[in-house]
Design a protein around this motif. Structure first.
Motif, PDB file in Angstrom:
ATOM      1  N   PRO A   1     -14.239 -40.780  10.214  1.00 36.80           N
ATOM      2  CA  PRO A   1     -15.497 -41.409  10.654  1.00 36.80           C
ATOM      3  C   PRO A   1     -15.639 -42.808  10.055  1.00 36.80           C
ATOM      4  CG  PRO A   1     -15.883 -39.185   9.833  1.00 36.80           C
ATOM      5  CD  PRO A   1     -14.457 -39.507   9.515  1.00 36.80           C
ATOM      6  N   ALA A   2     -16.363 -43.677  10.779  1.00 37.44           N
ATOM      7  CA  ALA A   2     -16.490 -45.067  10.340  1.00 37.44           C
ATOM      8  C   ALA A   2     -17.448 -45.209   9.150  1.00 37.44           C
ATOM      9  CB  ALA A   2     -16.981 -45.915  11.508  1.00 37.44           C
ATOM     10  N   LYS A   3     -18.487 -44.358   9.082  1.00 45.10           N
ATOM     11  CA  LYS A   3     -19.493 -44.516   8.020  1.00 45.10           C
ATOM     12  C   LYS A   3     -19.040 -43.812   6.741  1.00 45.10           C
ATOM     13  CE  LYS A   3     -23.420 -45.801  10.605  1.00 45.10           C
ATOM     14  NZ  LYS A   3     -24.022 -45.247  11.796  1.00 45.10           N
ATOM     15  N   THR A   4     -19.306 -44.501   5.618  1.00 52.69           N
ATOM     16  CA  THR A   4     -18.793 -44.025   4.327  1.00 52.69           C
ATOM     17  C   THR A   4     -19.168 -42.575   4.031  1.00 52.69           C
ATOM     18  OG1 THR A   4     -19.074 -46.266   3.571  1.00 52.69           O
ATOM     19  CG2 THR A   4     -18.683 -44.632   1.870  1.00 52.69           C
ATOM     20  N   ASN A   5     -20.446 -42.251   4.190  1.00 55.63           N
ATOM     21  CA  ASN A   5     -20.890 -40.900   3.843  1.00 55.63           C
ATOM     22  C   ASN A   5     -20.193 -39.835   4.661  1.00 55.63           C
ATOM     23  OD1 ASN A   5     -22.544 -40.110   1.851  1.00 55.63           O
ATOM     24  ND2 ASN A   5     -24.392 -41.015   2.793  1.00 55.63           N
ATOM     25  N   ALA A   6     -20.172 -40.071   5.977  1.00 54.86           N
ATOM     26  CA  ALA A   6     -19.534 -39.116   6.891  1.00 54.86           C
ATOM     27  C   ALA A   6     -18.039 -39.022   6.589  1.00 54.86           C
ATOM     28  CB  ALA A   6     -19.751 -39.560   8.330  1.00 54.86           C
ATOM     29  N   ARG A   7     -17.428 -40.168   6.268  1.00 51.04           N
ATOM     30  CA  ARG A   7     -15.989 -40.174   5.981  1.00 51.04           C
ATOM     31  C   ARG A   7     -15.675 -39.354   4.726  1.00 51.04           C
ATOM     32  NH1 ARG A   7     -14.885 -45.485   6.454  1.00 51.04           N
ATOM     33  NH2 ARG A   7     -15.419 -45.900   4.301  1.00 51.04           N
ATOM     34  N   GLN A   8     -16.525 -39.538   3.696  1.00 53.00           N
ATOM     35  CA  GLN A   8     -16.273 -38.804   2.454  1.00 53.00           C
ATOM     36  C   GLN A   8     -16.390 -37.294   2.673  1.00 53.00           C
ATOM     37  OE1 GLN A   8     -18.946 -40.866  -0.174  1.00 53.00           O
ATOM     38  NE2 GLN A   8     -17.395 -42.360  -0.750  1.00 53.00           N
ATOM     39  N   LYS A   9     -17.383 -36.893   3.471  1.00 53.34           N
ATOM     40  CA  LYS A   9     -17.544 -35.450   3.760  1.00 53.34           C
ATOM     41  C   LYS A   9     -16.346 -34.938   4.554  1.00 53.34           C
ATOM     42  CE  LYS A   9     -22.525 -35.059   3.713  1.00 53.34           C
ATOM     43  NZ  LYS A   9     -23.628 -35.488   4.527  1.00 53.34           N
ATOM     44  N   TRP A  10     -15.922 -35.733   5.507  1.00 53.37           N
ATOM     45  CA  TRP A  10     -14.798 -35.364   6.377  1.00 53.37           C
ATOM     46  C   TRP A  10     -13.519 -35.210   5.552  1.00 53.37           C
ATOM     47  CZ3 TRP A  10     -10.360 -38.105   8.001  1.00 53.37           C
ATOM     48  CH2 TRP A  10      -9.814 -37.764   9.250  1.00 53.37           C
ATOM     49  N   LEU A  11     -13.296 -36.159   4.625  1.00 49.39           N
ATOM     50  CA  LEU A  11     -12.101 -36.096   3.773  1.00 49.39           C
ATOM     51  C   LEU A  11     -12.148 -34.863   2.869  1.00 49.39           C
ATOM     52  CD1 LEU A  11     -11.684 -39.874   2.854  1.00 49.39           C
ATOM     53  CD2 LEU A  11     -10.022 -38.478   4.115  1.00 49.39           C
ATOM     54  N   ALA A  12     -13.363 -34.540   2.419  1.00 48.05           N
ATOM     55  CA  ALA A  12     -13.499 -33.376   1.528  1.00 48.05           C
ATOM     56  C   ALA A  12     -13.059 -32.091   2.242  1.00 48.05           C
ATOM     57  CB  ALA A  12     -14.943 -33.259   1.045  1.00 48.05           C
ATOM     58  N   THR A  13     -13.230 -32.027   3.570  1.00 47.69           N
ATOM     59  CA  THR A  13     -12.817 -30.815   4.295  1.00 47.69           C
ATOM     60  C   THR A  13     -11.294 -30.726   4.421  1.00 47.69           C
ATOM     61  OG1 THR A  13     -12.847 -31.810   6.501  1.00 47.69           O
ATOM     62  CG2 THR A  13     -14.935 -30.862   5.731  1.00 47.69           C
ATOM     63  N   LEU A  14     -10.592 -31.837   4.205  1.00 50.12           N
ATOM     64  CA  LEU A  14      -9.129 -31.844   4.368  1.00 50.12           C
ATOM     65  C   LEU A  14      -8.389 -31.741   3.040  1.00 50.12           C
ATOM     66  CD1 LEU A  14      -8.988 -34.770   6.950  1.00 50.12           C
ATOM     67  CD2 LEU A  14      -8.485 -32.373   7.436  1.00 50.12           C
ATOM     68  N   GLU A  15      -9.104 -32.063   1.980  1.00 50.58           N
ATOM     69  CA  GLU A  15      -8.478 -32.224   0.662  1.00 50.58           C
ATOM     70  C   GLU A  15      -7.711 -30.985   0.211  1.00 50.58           C
ATOM     71  OE1 GLU A  15      -7.948 -31.636  -3.409  1.00 50.58           O
ATOM     72  OE2 GLU A  15      -9.642 -30.658  -2.423  1.00 50.58           O
ATOM     73  N   ALA A  16      -8.244 -29.786   0.489  1.00 45.59           N
ATOM     74  CA  ALA A  16      -7.622 -28.565  -0.032  1.00 45.59           C
ATOM     75  C   ALA A  16      -6.508 -28.032   0.871  1.00 45.59           C
ATOM     76  CB  ALA A  16      -8.696 -27.497  -0.217  1.00 45.59           C
ATOM     77  N   SER A  17      -6.228 -28.732   1.959  1.00 43.56           N
ATOM     78  CA  SER A  17      -5.205 -28.243   2.887  1.00 43.56           C
ATOM     79  C   SER A  17      -3.838 -28.156   2.209  1.00 43.56           C
ATOM     80  CB  SER A  17      -5.103 -29.195   4.084  1.00 43.56           C
ATOM     81  OG  SER A  17      -3.875 -29.003   4.738  1.00 43.56           O
ATOM     82  N   GLY A  18      -3.164 -27.045   2.425  1.00 39.89           N
ATOM     83  CA  GLY A  18      -1.801 -26.917   1.899  1.00 39.89           C
ATOM     84  C   GLY A  18      -0.811 -27.613   2.823  1.00 39.89           C
ATOM     85  N   TYR A  19      -1.280 -28.039   3.982  1.00 40.24           N
ATOM     86  CA  TYR A  19      -0.418 -28.709   4.957  1.00 40.24           C
ATOM     87  C   TYR A  19      -0.499 -30.223   4.761  1.00 40.24           C
ATOM     88  CZ  TYR A  19      -1.106 -24.341   7.676  1.00 40.24           C
ATOM     89  OH  TYR A  19      -1.184 -23.064   8.102  1.00 40.24           O
ATOM     90  N   THR A  20       0.553 -30.900   5.180  1.00 44.29           N
ATOM     91  CA  THR A  20       0.526 -32.363   5.221  1.00 44.29           C
ATOM     92  C   THR A  20      -0.606 -32.784   6.177  1.00 44.29           C
ATOM     93  OG1 THR A  20       2.904 -32.408   4.859  1.00 44.29           O
ATOM     94  CG2 THR A  20       1.943 -34.371   5.889  1.00 44.29           C
ATOM     95  N   VAL A  21      -1.329 -33.837   5.810  1.00 43.20           N
ATOM     96  CA  VAL A  21      -2.456 -34.298   6.642  1.00 43.20           C
ATOM     97  C   VAL A  21      -2.134 -35.699   7.175  1.00 43.20           C
ATOM     98  CG1 VAL A  21      -4.911 -34.928   6.645  1.00 43.20           C
ATOM     99  CG2 VAL A  21      -4.129 -32.974   5.286  1.00 43.20           C
ATOM    100  N   VAL A  22      -2.289 -35.881   8.472  1.00 46.47           N
ATOM    101  CA  VAL A  22      -1.981 -37.183   9.088  1.00 46.47           C
ATOM    102  C   VAL A  22      -3.266 -37.806   9.652  1.00 46.47           C
ATOM    103  CG1 VAL A  22      -0.533 -38.387  10.777  1.00 46.47           C
ATOM    104  CG2 VAL A  22       0.250 -36.214   9.800  1.00 46.47           C
ATOM    105  N   LEU A  23      -3.515 -39.053   9.299  1.00 47.92           N
ATOM    106  CA  LEU A  23      -4.714 -39.776   9.767  1.00 47.92           C
ATOM    107  C   LEU A  23      -4.307 -41.076  10.456  1.00 47.92           C
ATOM    108  CD1 LEU A  23      -6.766 -40.107   6.459  1.00 47.92           C
ATOM    109  CD2 LEU A  23      -6.628 -38.093   7.934  1.00 47.92           C
ATOM    110  N   TYR A  24      -5.138 -41.536  11.363  1.00 49.33           N
ATOM    111  CA  TYR A  24      -4.992 -42.878  11.919  1.00 49.33           C
ATOM    112  C   TYR A  24      -6.059 -43.753  11.270  1.00 49.33           C
ATOM    113  CZ  TYR A  24      -1.972 -41.590  15.911  1.00 49.33           C
ATOM    114  OH  TYR A  24      -0.930 -41.193  16.710  1.00 49.33           O
ATOM    115  N   GLU A  25      -5.748 -45.038  11.068  1.00 50.80           N
ATOM    116  CA  GLU A  25      -6.793 -45.945  10.580  1.00 50.80           C
ATOM    117  C   GLU A  25      -6.555 -47.362  11.084  1.00 50.80           C
ATOM    118  OE1 GLU A  25      -9.706 -46.585  10.254  1.00 50.80           O
ATOM    119  OE2 GLU A  25     -10.227 -45.382   8.508  1.00 50.80           O
TER     120      GLU A  25
END
Ligand code: SAM
Length: 289
Positions: free
Chosen positions: A141-165
């Motif tokens: 997400p473009a907004k800082t708050n939403a982005r931080q929450k979104w990243l927090a949902t991916l952080e614990a993944s045991g899988y490799t995570v791929v993002l576009y930016e």
């Protein structure tokens, strides 16, 4: 070789940078279609011209897709096959086309892929991180708050995570990744793939961030970020970071940054400079909260 059946919607991949990264079948299919739908017709024209394709081009982008989808399906039924292309890479991968595919399928129109380049597959195959299982998360997400929450949902993944930016947000996103994934998490930054300034760097999150801070040229262009999944080793490192965060936060409530870093360095044995930089990040984070 029959490449374009009648009354079919072809989803055709085009290059992500290097104009020659297009398959022979993609060129043949595009030549034989009655119409090509493109995200930005002005952007796609030079590529089509380069490959000698002179089929009429029509726009299909995220803003008109819902309305245009039925008209595209009408055209395919009444006139013949059409192709969907995007500005770069594979349509529907962080690009329009999903609604159109559903409309065509609902009307019994054949939908057929003509596979080829995608920044996702190009980046992950050269990243040097596990590829047996990975999560493609698209754009943060473009907004800082939403982005931080979104990243927090991916952080614990045991899988490799791929993002576009995009270049506008790359430094802010890397900072947020450092906060949620930890400075030491291994990652690969894949920038400007297949282009003149292609750069692929595998390092810790903090080293990649530092590289971009040091060299503003590295903040330009298109990015794929590939983050290592959370292994036991990574979990231990992030626990250490959590402890470090607790220690620095406590010290910073009583001491100025320089003294807090000195004190934390004496307690943990970690380099004072790293703790100073970490403290800076913490101070920024608390200002944002
Ligand atoms: N459909 C495309 C695909 O298959 O990769 C992606 C489209 S998305 C709108 C555009 C994003 O893809 C860019 O912001 C960047 O994150 C990534 N991208 C596209 N081309 C790239 C390249 N040559 N190098 C690195 N990333 C690229």
């Amino acid at each position: 070789m029959v490449v374009a059946a009648e009354h079919t919607l072809y989803i055709v991949a085009t290059p992500i940078g290097n104009r020659d990264d297009v398959t022979l079948r993609a060129i043949e299919t595009l030549k034989r279609c009655k119409r090509i739908y493109a995200e930005d017709t002005r952007h796609s024209k030079p590529l089509l011209q380069h490959h000698g394709i002179s089929v009429p081009l029509m726009p299909l982008h995220e803003h008109n897709e819902t309305i245009a989808a039925e008209a595209v399906a009408d055209f395919i039924e009444s006139t013949g096959s059409a192709a969907l292309i995007s500005d770069a890479g594979t349509p529907l991968i962080s690009d329009p086309g999903y609604r159109l595919v559903r409309v065509c399928q609902a009307r019994g129109i054949r939908v057929s892929p003509v596979p080829g380049a995608s920044a996702l597959t190009a980046a992950i195959c050269a990243a040097g991180l596990p590829t047996d299982r990975f999560i493609f998360a698209g754009f943060p997400p473009a907004k800082t708050n939403a982005r931080q929450k979104w990243l927090a949902t991916l952080e614990a993944s045991g899988y490799t995570v791929v993002l576009y930016e995009s270049p506008h947000r790359i430094t802010a996103t890397l900072q947020d990744i450092q906060q949620s994934f930890g400075a030491g998490r291994e990652m690969t930054m894949a920038r400007e793939l297949t282009k003149r300034f292609e750069t692929i760097v595998r390092a810790s999150v903090s080293d990649v961030s530092e590289l971009l801070q040091r060299d503003s040229q590295q903040q330009r262009g298109e990015f794929v970020l590939i983050l290592s999944g959370k292994t036991d080793e990574v979990s231990a490192a992030s626990e250490m970071q959590l402890n470090q965060e607790k220690l620095m936060s406590t010290l910073l409530t009583y001491l100025p940054l320089k003294s807090a870093a000195k004190c934390a360095s004496e307690i943990t044995g970690q380099p004072r400079k790293d703790l100073y930089n970490f403290g800076l990040l913490l101070q920024k984070k608390h200002k944002l909260d």
